[in-house]
Design an enzyme around this catalytic site. Structure first.
Site, PDB file in Angstrom:
ATOM      1  CG  ASN A   7      -6.613   2.274  -8.177  1.00 42.15           C
ATOM      2  OD1 ASN A   7      -7.001   2.455  -7.188  1.00 42.15           O
ATOM      3  ND2 ASN A   7      -7.625   3.468  -9.037  1.00 42.15           N
ATOM      4  NE  ARG A  91      -6.542   6.563  -6.973  1.00 46.06           N
ATOM      5  CZ  ARG A  91      -6.977   6.572  -6.066  1.00 46.06           C
ATOM      6  NH1 ARG A  91      -8.294   6.024  -6.358  1.00 46.06           N
ATOM      7  NH2 ARG A  91      -7.769   8.401  -6.687  1.00 46.06           N
ATOM      8  CG  HIS A 180      -8.567  14.272  -8.836  1.00 44.16           C
ATOM      9  ND1 HIS A 180      -9.443  15.380  -8.885  1.00 44.16           N
ATOM     10  CD2 HIS A 180      -9.247  12.807  -8.986  1.00 44.16           C
ATOM     11  CE1 HIS A 180     -10.651  14.111  -9.197  1.00 44.16           C
ATOM     12  NE2 HIS A 180     -10.608  13.366  -9.062  1.00 44.16           N
ATOM     13  NE  ARG A 241     -16.873  13.179  -4.193  1.00 45.86           N
ATOM     14  CZ  ARG A 241     -16.037  12.744  -4.752  1.00 45.86           C
ATOM     15  NH1 ARG A 241     -15.357  13.591  -5.568  1.00 45.86           N
ATOM     16  NH2 ARG A 241     -15.121  11.830  -4.018  1.00 45.86           N
ATOM     17  N   GLY A 334     -13.511  17.215 -19.403  1.00 42.67           N
ATOM     18  CA  GLY A 334     -12.805  17.464 -19.492  1.00 42.67           C
ATOM     19  C   GLY A 334     -11.888  17.615 -21.245  1.00 42.67           C
ATOM     20  CD  GLU A 386      -5.653   9.927 -11.848  1.00 46.28           C
ATOM     21  OE1 GLU A 386      -6.357   9.218 -12.262  1.00 46.28           O
ATOM     22  OE2 GLU A 386      -5.820   9.971 -10.534  1.00 46.28           O
TER      23      GLU A 386
END
Ligand code: ADP
Length: 399
Positions: A7, A91, A180, A241, A334, A386
């Site tokens: 990545n 990625r 995502h 953001r 989460g 991921e």
């Protein structure tokens, strides 16, 4: 079969080496501060030992040479030589409308990826540098590109179009893409396999709540909507953001504060969200502390806003799919923030979401079912992975 996942960011390279016979991580790490003073490589071995290598890492190619050298070194390596690596999975942030699934990288594919640079000028160029570097160092290596946007390419047109002149979509590709995707795909599939239900006939809402945050509606195995849009700034409130915002605010502030394009972008991407609202931090742990220790009113407000925004999207996506079977939480927040899950799911019983608060309070960063047995919707935590998803996609091209 060993697969290396890369990545590549603007000044960093994250890597993980998988043994796909049993999906174990043989080694992982990161190269940081590429092209800057103080660049280094951090390696985490399979036994958890960490080793830091300092060195002058001027560009991505040198960084990748360094990674490959360490991974195949006698003292710290996990492969005897580089021939043991069967393929490299990358990625890639933006695949535009050109890529709706992972691809085997060829010169033609690289050319198509280059055409997507305009859509992600900060992210796609370092991704491409990583691909180029592997090609130079290991010319025969099989390389696979896995896109953040690809999973959401199944969104129907009415979900991805903006209400602006159609000619701007045709001219610049302005539409909602979503991000995502690899995470939403991984956790939604994993949830179904754990529950023993059919992915291709389920209605799933996945909440990826990390520094960046997005939520996706996945119906019958495909993404039908997601909260990030043309860029990752749309949708949920995030660490830094703004998320959904009246565009009138943008033009008003640009005029009043005499903001240029770059400053405005920085304001809404880096100085807004939880950080901007509280002036304390973008990190939920710091904000929790500010409530616990100082009863900070702005942090309390920001949390309420955060929960409310996620809740509204869950309602919207339940409507969009005419129901919901599974709600999944993932990402640093989460997976770990118990109060966040509770705040989002409170007073959602009418809609079928009935969280077991006691059970919820015991679950951190592990796969678990959090809803009451009577809850119409199954509520779950699934830690995202991921890198494993990229390794699995890469493996599929070898088989
Ligand atoms: P990224 O989007 O950078 O991959 P992560 O998914 O790692 O981010 O999420 C990072 C965020 O997760 C942190 O900003 C922090 O707010 C939150 N987080 C991580 N661990 C905890 C924890 N134990 N409790 C609450 N929040 C946490």
């Amino acid at each position: 079969m060993k697969i290396l996942v890369l990545n590549c960011g603007s000044s960093s390279i994250k890597f993980q080496m998988f043994d796909m016979t049993d999906q174990t991580v043989l080694s992982k790490g990161v190269v940081e501060k590429i092209g800057l003073n103080g660049s280094f490589l951090k390696l985490v071995k399979q036994n958890g030992d960490e080793v830091i290598f300092e060195g002058e890492i001027l560009d991505h190619k040198i960084g990748i040479e360094y990674v490959l050298g360490v991974l195949s070194s006698k003292k710290h390596g996990c492969v005897a030589n580089l021939n043991e690596i069967s393929a490299v999975g990358h990625r890639v942030v933006h695949g535009g409308e050109k890529f709706n699934s992972s691809v085997l990288i060829t010169d033609e594919v690289v050319a198509k990826m280059e055409e997507c640079i305009d859509l992600a000028p900060l992210h796609n160029p370092p991704n491409l540098k990583g691909i180029e570097a592997i090609k130079e160092i290991l010319p025969n290596m099989i390389q696979v590109g896995v896109f953040d946007t690809a999973f959401h390419q199944t969104m129907p047109k009415y979900a991805y179009m903006y209400g602006i002149p159609y000619s701007l979509y045709q001219k610049y590709g302005i539409r909602r893409y979503g991000f995502h995707g690899t995470s939403h795909r991984y956790v939604s599939r994993k949830a179904c396999s754990l529950l023993g239900i059919d992915y291709n006939s389920s209605k799933i809402i996945t909440c990826h709540l990390g520094n960046g945050a997005s939520i996706a509606a996945i119906k019958n195995g495909v993404s039908v909507d997601t909260s990030m849009g043309f860029t990752p700034v749309e949708g949920l409130l995030m660490g830094t953001r703004a998320g959904d915002l009246d565009i009138g605010v943008v033009t008003y502030l640009m005029e009043k504060e005499k903001l240029g394009v770059e400053t405005a972008s920085t304001l809404f991407n880096k100085h807004s969200g939880m950080l901007g609202l509280t002036g304390i931090s973008s990190d939920f742990r710091d904000l929790r502390k500010s409530v616990a220790e100082d009863n900070n009113e702005l942090s309390k407000m920001a949390f309420e806003m955060y929960f409310y925004r996620v809740k509204k999207y869950i309602g919207a996506y339940t409507a969009a799919m005419n129901g919901c079977d599974v709600l999944v939480f993932t990402g640093g927040i989460g997976e770990n923030d118990v109060m966040c899950r509770q705040g989002i799911c409170s007073e959602m019983e009418w809609l079928g979401f009935d969280l077991d608060n006691e059970l919820n309070s015991t679950i951190r960063a592990e796969e678990a079912l959090l809803s009451k047995p009577t809850s119409k919707v199954k509520i779950m935590v699934i830690p995202t992975n991921e890198e494993l998803m990229i390794a699995e996609d890469t493996l599929s091209f070898l088989q």
